[in-house]
Design a protein around this motif. Structure first.
Motif, PDB file in Angstrom:
ATOM      1  N   GLU A 199     -68.477  17.350 -15.990  1.00 30.40           N
ATOM      2  CA  GLU A 199     -70.107  17.308 -15.484  1.00 30.40           C
ATOM      3  C   GLU A 199     -70.414  18.848 -15.783  1.00 30.40           C
ATOM      4  OE1 GLU A 199     -72.361  17.538 -11.363  1.00 30.40           O
ATOM      5  OE2 GLU A 199     -70.361  16.795 -11.400  1.00 30.40           O
ATOM      6  N   HIS A 200     -69.371  19.862 -15.786  1.00 26.71           N
ATOM      7  CA  HIS A 200     -70.093  21.271 -15.985  1.00 26.71           C
ATOM      8  C   HIS A 200     -69.224  22.179 -17.347  1.00 26.71           C
ATOM      9  CE1 HIS A 200     -71.851  21.133 -12.273  1.00 26.71           C
ATOM     10  NE2 HIS A 200     -70.711  20.607 -11.654  1.00 26.71           N
ATOM     11  N   GLY A 201     -68.346  21.284 -17.749  1.00 30.76           N
ATOM     12  CA  GLY A 201     -67.655  21.871 -19.086  1.00 30.76           C
ATOM     13  C   GLY A 201     -66.436  22.826 -18.520  1.00 30.76           C
ATOM     14  N   MET A 202     -65.910  23.699 -19.293  1.00 31.48           N
ATOM     15  CA  MET A 202     -64.771  24.396 -18.913  1.00 31.48           C
ATOM     16  C   MET A 202     -64.999  25.265 -17.655  1.00 31.48           C
ATOM     17  SD  MET A 202     -63.176  27.486 -21.336  1.00 31.48           S
ATOM     18  CE  MET A 202     -64.519  28.621 -20.762  1.00 31.48           C
ATOM     19  N   ARG A 203     -63.987  24.856 -17.049  1.00 31.18           N
ATOM     20  CA  ARG A 203     -63.872  25.847 -15.588  1.00 31.18           C
ATOM     21  C   ARG A 203     -63.405  27.438 -15.784  1.00 31.18           C
ATOM     22  NH1 ARG A 203     -59.824  23.678 -10.914  1.00 31.18           N
ATOM     23  NH2 ARG A 203     -61.613  22.281 -10.575  1.00 31.18           N
ATOM     24  N   ARG A 204     -64.096  28.245 -15.194  1.00 33.45           N
ATOM     25  CA  ARG A 204     -64.018  29.495 -15.304  1.00 33.45           C
ATOM     26  C   ARG A 204     -63.437  30.146 -13.963  1.00 33.45           C
ATOM     27  NH1 ARG A 204     -69.559  31.671 -15.299  1.00 33.45           N
ATOM     28  NH2 ARG A 204     -69.805  30.125 -13.560  1.00 33.45           N
ATOM     29  N   THR A 205     -62.369  30.673 -14.103  1.00 41.11           N
ATOM     30  CA  THR A 205     -61.240  31.185 -13.003  1.00 41.11           C
ATOM     31  C   THR A 205     -61.155  32.586 -13.349  1.00 41.11           C
ATOM     32  OG1 THR A 205     -60.397  29.059 -12.726  1.00 41.11           O
ATOM     33  CG2 THR A 205     -59.119  31.137 -11.842  1.00 41.11           C
ATOM     34  N   CYS A 206     -61.330  33.345 -12.035  1.00 38.97           N
ATOM     35  CA  CYS A 206     -60.996  34.866 -12.081  1.00 38.97           C
ATOM     36  C   CYS A 206     -60.001  35.221 -10.918  1.00 38.97           C
ATOM     37  CB  CYS A 206     -62.418  35.420 -11.836  1.00 38.97           C
ATOM     38  SG  CYS A 206     -63.585  35.297 -13.074  1.00 38.97           S
ATOM     39  N   TRP A 256     -55.732  33.580 -19.959  1.00 34.84           N
ATOM     40  CA  TRP A 256     -54.901  32.330 -20.104  1.00 34.84           C
ATOM     41  C   TRP A 256     -55.837  30.873 -20.108  1.00 34.84           C
ATOM     42  CZ3 TRP A 256     -49.595  32.418 -19.896  1.00 34.84           C
ATOM     43  CH2 TRP A 256     -49.187  33.556 -19.432  1.00 34.84           C
ATOM     44  N   TRP A 257     -55.338  30.173 -21.126  1.00 35.87           N
ATOM     45  CA  TRP A 257     -56.123  29.006 -21.217  1.00 35.87           C
ATOM     46  C   TRP A 257     -55.340  27.597 -20.853  1.00 35.87           C
ATOM     47  CZ3 TRP A 257     -61.140  30.019 -23.333  1.00 35.87           C
ATOM     48  CH2 TRP A 257     -61.203  31.343 -23.997  1.00 35.87           C
ATOM     49  N   ARG A 258     -56.101  26.646 -20.394  1.00 38.11           N
ATOM     50  CA  ARG A 258     -55.574  25.389 -19.957  1.00 38.11           C
ATOM     51  C   ARG A 258     -56.054  24.451 -21.062  1.00 38.11           C
ATOM     52  NH1 ARG A 258     -53.548  23.862 -15.561  1.00 38.11           N
ATOM     53  NH2 ARG A 258     -54.722  25.414 -14.144  1.00 38.11           N
ATOM     54  N   PRO A 259     -55.311  23.953 -22.164  1.00 36.26           N
ATOM     55  CA  PRO A 259     -55.897  23.080 -23.253  1.00 36.26           C
ATOM     56  C   PRO A 259     -56.345  21.648 -22.823  1.00 36.26           C
ATOM     57  CG  PRO A 259     -53.425  23.592 -23.689  1.00 36.26           C
ATOM     58  CD  PRO A 259     -53.850  24.427 -22.568  1.00 36.26           C
ATOM     59  N   ASN A 260     -55.535  21.210 -21.972  1.00 35.03           N
ATOM     60  CA  ASN A 260     -55.578  19.847 -21.613  1.00 35.03           C
ATOM     61  C   ASN A 260     -55.536  19.785 -19.935  1.00 35.03           C
ATOM     62  OD1 ASN A 260     -55.169  18.650 -24.272  1.00 35.03           O
ATOM     63  ND2 ASN A 260     -53.116  19.612 -24.307  1.00 35.03           N
ATOM     64  N   PHE A 261     -55.656  18.517 -19.269  1.00 35.45           N
ATOM     65  CA  PHE A 261     -55.672  18.278 -18.039  1.00 35.45           C
ATOM     66  C   PHE A 261     -54.225  18.254 -17.552  1.00 35.45           C
ATOM     67  CE2 PHE A 261     -59.511  16.252 -19.545  1.00 35.45           C
ATOM     68  CZ  PHE A 261     -60.664  17.195 -18.866  1.00 35.45           C
ATOM     69  N   GLU A 262     -53.390  19.495 -17.871  1.00 33.12           N
ATOM     70  CA  GLU A 262     -52.019  19.596 -17.451  1.00 33.12           C
ATOM     71  C   GLU A 262     -51.875  20.863 -16.580  1.00 33.12           C
ATOM     72  OE1 GLU A 262     -50.498  17.316 -21.402  1.00 33.12           O
ATOM     73  OE2 GLU A 262     -50.435  19.285 -21.151  1.00 33.12           O
ATOM     74  N   THR A 263     -50.612  21.038 -16.286  1.00 32.20           N
ATOM     75  CA  THR A 263     -50.372  22.330 -15.391  1.00 32.20           C
ATOM     76  C   THR A 263     -50.264  23.677 -16.401  1.00 32.20           C
ATOM     77  OG1 THR A 263     -47.915  21.601 -15.319  1.00 32.20           O
ATOM     78  CG2 THR A 263     -49.425  21.023 -13.622  1.00 32.20           C
ATOM     79  N   PHE A 264     -49.738  23.372 -17.645  1.00 32.03           N
ATOM     80  CA  PHE A 264     -49.548  24.420 -18.481  1.00 32.03           C
ATOM     81  C   PHE A 264     -50.654  25.305 -18.938  1.00 32.03           C
ATOM     82  CE2 PHE A 264     -46.264  21.082 -19.305  1.00 32.03           C
ATOM     83  CZ  PHE A 264     -45.105  21.859 -18.966  1.00 32.03           C
ATOM     84  N   MET A 265     -50.685  26.622 -18.984  1.00 37.31           N
ATOM     85  CA  MET A 265     -51.636  27.451 -19.357  1.00 37.31           C
ATOM     86  C   MET A 265     -50.951  28.415 -20.525  1.00 37.31           C
ATOM     87  SD  MET A 265     -54.036  28.298 -16.150  1.00 37.31           S
ATOM     88  CE  MET A 265     -55.639  28.582 -17.212  1.00 37.31           C
ATOM     89  N   TYR A 266     -51.811  28.884 -21.599  1.00 37.81           N
ATOM     90  CA  TYR A 266     -51.150  29.780 -22.471  1.00 37.81           C
ATOM     91  C   TYR A 266     -52.045  30.912 -22.693  1.00 37.81           C
ATOM     92  CZ  TYR A 266     -48.664  25.266 -23.731  1.00 37.81           C
ATOM     93  OH  TYR A 266     -48.150  23.974 -23.556  1.00 37.81           O
ATOM     94  N   PRO A 267     -51.558  32.215 -23.274  1.00 34.45           N
ATOM     95  CA  PRO A 267     -52.270  33.236 -23.316  1.00 34.45           C
ATOM     96  C   PRO A 267     -52.967  33.281 -24.959  1.00 34.45           C
ATOM     97  CG  PRO A 267     -49.961  33.742 -23.766  1.00 34.45           C
ATOM     98  CD  PRO A 267     -50.002  32.669 -23.338  1.00 34.45           C
ATOM     99  N   VAL A 321     -56.672  22.711 -30.531  1.00 37.58           N
ATOM    100  CA  VAL A 321     -57.538  22.632 -29.268  1.00 37.58           C
ATOM    101  C   VAL A 321     -58.924  23.403 -29.626  1.00 37.58           C
ATOM    102  CG1 VAL A 321     -57.955  22.866 -26.818  1.00 37.58           C
ATOM    103  CG2 VAL A 321     -55.562  22.455 -27.670  1.00 37.58           C
ATOM    104  N   THR A 322     -60.095  22.284 -29.530  1.00 36.52           N
ATOM    105  CA  THR A 322     -61.219  23.051 -29.516  1.00 36.52           C
ATOM    106  C   THR A 322     -62.230  22.936 -28.256  1.00 36.52           C
ATOM    107  OG1 THR A 322     -61.905  20.682 -30.074  1.00 36.52           O
ATOM    108  CG2 THR A 322     -61.337  22.118 -32.111  1.00 36.52           C
ATOM    109  N   ARG A 323     -61.619  22.426 -27.415  1.00 34.28           N
ATOM    110  CA  ARG A 323     -62.463  22.408 -26.045  1.00 34.28           C
ATOM    111  C   ARG A 323     -61.422  22.593 -24.805  1.00 34.28           C
ATOM    112  NH1 ARG A 323     -65.786  16.878 -25.615  1.00 34.28           N
ATOM    113  NH2 ARG A 323     -66.805  18.067 -23.925  1.00 34.28           N
ATOM    114  N   PRO A 324     -61.089  23.756 -24.557  1.00 41.29           N
ATOM    115  CA  PRO A 324     -60.039  24.311 -23.547  1.00 41.29           C
ATOM    116  C   PRO A 324     -60.896  23.561 -22.205  1.00 41.29           C
ATOM    117  CG  PRO A 324     -60.946  26.086 -24.413  1.00 41.29           C
ATOM    118  CD  PRO A 324     -61.401  25.175 -25.514  1.00 41.29           C
ATOM    119  N   LYS A 325     -60.014  23.361 -21.362  1.00 41.59           N
ATOM    120  CA  LYS A 325     -60.429  22.692 -20.185  1.00 41.59           C
ATOM    121  C   LYS A 325     -60.552  23.787 -18.960  1.00 41.59           C
ATOM    122  CE  LYS A 325     -60.117  18.707 -21.819  1.00 41.59           C
ATOM    123  NZ  LYS A 325     -59.638  19.178 -23.329  1.00 41.59           N
TER     124      LYS A 325
END
Length: 264
Positions: free
Chosen positions: A65-72, A145-156, A162-166
């Motif tokens: 609905e909104h695209g990539m989630r932004r977390t701070c 930190w980036w979450r490339p897929n709908f998974e728990t793993f995040m990467y720096p 990956v063209t559309r990080p989640k």
């Protein structure tokens, strides 16, 4: 009772002062003692999702609905015996996280982040008298930190395919004032974790939190005591003899302030 003359405490060999070595570094950061801050508790804030699967499902709906989630999230630093400590939350005696959360789709980044910090740490009732909403000094962004897929793993970093990080999670340095009142939800603990404990401790804290000592290594710290006097600075002096930095429980989860014994 005899006293030791000041001259006896001086080294017979004065230290050699090297040339300046602070080129291209950010300005020094002042850290205030843990004892300057007041800690309390407030109403429980239950987790939005009952499971990891439910959380990832909600992330998928948000992305659709909104695209990539932004977390701070915020890195709040104070000191105990001239050693930096990070304020962080612990949930269910197991899960550690920094204060902050994901932003609402319509939120401005900084203002939305301040609202999230207030939700987690702003005091209520009489303990909050004199505290203003959104009174946070947001400093530099120290990491993404980036979450490339709908998974728990995040990467720096964003993996090449990956063209559309989640989700993108930013970690900001929060400059704490000389004094402040902080309150934590009753179902969480507020901890003061020494850098010594975080460093190279991915097994306990995970890759994001254990990387914080690396992120802060760029700063020169100035340690101030309760009276407002500078008592040490980078490289500074060591802690008292026999002192070993330990995590302290500051508030929440129906516990008194104490040092953790490593069995959380």
């Amino acid at each position: 009772m005899s006293t030791i003359p000041p001259s006896a405490l001086q080294s017979a060999q004065p230290p050699t002062v090297p040339q300046g070595f602070n080129s291209k570094q950010p300005g020094k950061v002042t850290l205030y003692p843990l004892s300057n801050y007041t800690f309390g508790v407030k109403e429980t804030q239950p987790e939005e999702d009952p499971s990891v699967i439910a959380r990832l499902k909600r992330l998928e709906e948000h992305f659709s609905e909104h695209g990539m989630r932004r977390t701070c999230e915020g890195i709040l630093v104070c000191h105990e015996h001239n050693h930096p400590h990070i304020l962080m939350l612990q949930i269910a005696n197991a899960f550690f996280k920094l204060p902050g959360d994901y932003l609402r789709p319509e939120d401005d980044e900084e203002e939305g982040f301040k609202l999230r910090l207030d939700e987690r740490l702003a005091p209520v009732g009489r303990i909050g008298e004199g505290e203003e909403a959104g009174d946070w000094e947001i400093g530099e962004c120290l990491a993404q930190w980036w979450r490339p897929n709908f998974e728990t793993f995040m990467y720096p970093f964003i993996p090449a395919h990956v063209t559309r990080p989640k989700e993108c999670k930013k970690l900001y340095f929060i400059h704490l004032p000389k004094t402040k009142v902080l309150s934590v939800p009753k179902n969480m603990k507020l901890l003061a974790v020494p850098l010594f404990e975080l460093y190279d401790n991915t097994a306990r804290y995970g890759p994001q939190l254990s990387a914080i000592p690396h992120l802060l290594s760029r700063y020169n710290f100035e340690f101030v005591n309760e009276d407002g006097n500078v008592v040490a600075m980078t490289p500074g002096v060591g802690p008292p003899d026999g002192y070993v930095p330990k995590t302290k429980v500051l508030a929440g989860d129906d516990t008194d302030m104490k040092e953790e014994n490593g069995t959380l």
